[in-house]
Design an enzyme around this catalytic site. Structure first.
Site, PDB file in Angstrom:
ATOM      1  N   ASP A 102       0.853  -1.182   0.000  1.00  0.00           N
ATOM      2  CA  ASP A 102       0.000   0.000   0.000  1.00  0.00           C
ATOM      3  C   ASP A 102       0.891   1.235   0.000  1.00  0.00           C
ATOM      4  O   ASP A 102       2.082   1.144   0.304  1.00  0.00           O
ATOM      5  CB  ASP A 102      -0.941   0.006   1.212  1.00  0.00           C
ATOM      6  N   ASP A 103       0.300   2.361  -0.358  1.00  0.00           N
ATOM      7  CA  ASP A 103       1.075   3.601  -0.378  1.00  0.00           C
ATOM      8  C   ASP A 103       1.355   4.097   1.034  1.00  0.00           C
ATOM      9  O   ASP A 103       2.436   4.583   1.332  1.00  0.00           O
ATOM     10  CB  ASP A 103       0.368   4.682  -1.208  1.00  0.00           C
ATOM     11  N   ASP A 106      -2.050   4.712   7.774  1.00  0.00           N
ATOM     12  CA  ASP A 106      -2.416   5.879   8.571  1.00  0.00           C
ATOM     13  C   ASP A 106      -2.816   5.410   9.966  1.00  0.00           C
ATOM     14  O   ASP A 106      -1.969   5.241  10.831  1.00  0.00           O
ATOM     15  CB  ASP A 106      -3.549   6.633   7.869  1.00  0.00           C
TER      16      ASP A 106
END
Length: 166
Positions: A102-103, A106
């Site tokens: 994933d980028d 969070d």
């Protein structure tokens, strides 16, 4: 008192930076798989994980790439994570030998959901925030929890007012 919105503590990432950081992630992951150092496949978490996964697949010469689609945001508002599309179950099994890319992590809600499905997969993100970092096995850059990362696929070039006004 500041007139800036909370999301204006931004970290702007260019396409070049995503490419460099994704290649750096590939270098860290090279020969780290459980099967003689090799990875069986990559699973990109859509949508943000698609660009890094493509770069990592190229760098590590991994031809088998699938996706898992998880929705956990409506613009900048976090919502409960849910799977919209799962990868091939015959490929995934319990996740061993699979790189999940994933980028960004969070709060970790997305990765928590995917990790529950594939507990033996290796989770890698380009960027990590402190709250979600414990759910990631490998990452490149950490930013503070209150920083909003502006990815190039979300941006358009336009004039921006100077920080101290006009």
């Amino acid at each position: 008192m500041s007139d800036r919105l909370p999301h204006e503590k931004g970290f702007h990432v260019s396409w070049d930076q995503v490419h460099r950081d994704s290649r750096a992630l590939a270098w860290r992951l090279d020969r780290q798989g459980p099967e003689g150092g090799e990875w069986r496949a990559i699973v990109a978490i859509t949508r943000g994980g698609l660009a890094p996964a493509m770069i990592i697949a190229r760098e590590l010469d991994i031809r088998l790439v699938d996706t898992i689609s998880v929705k956990s945001y409506n613009w900048q508002e976090q919502a409960p994570a849910s799977v919209l599309k799962a990868p091939d179950p015959d490929l995934m099994r319990d996740g061993e030998g699979i790189l999940v890319i994933d980028d960004l992590v969070d709060t970790g809600k997305t990765l928590e959901l995917v990790r529950d499905l594939y507990p033996k997969a290796h989770f890698a993100t380009v960027y990590a925030k402190p709250q979600g970092r414990p759910l990631v096995d490998t990452y490149i850059t950490e930013v503070s929890q209150d920083t909003w990362i502006f990815f190039p696929w979300d941006m358009a070039l336009q004039y921006v007012e100077p920080f101290r006004g006009s």
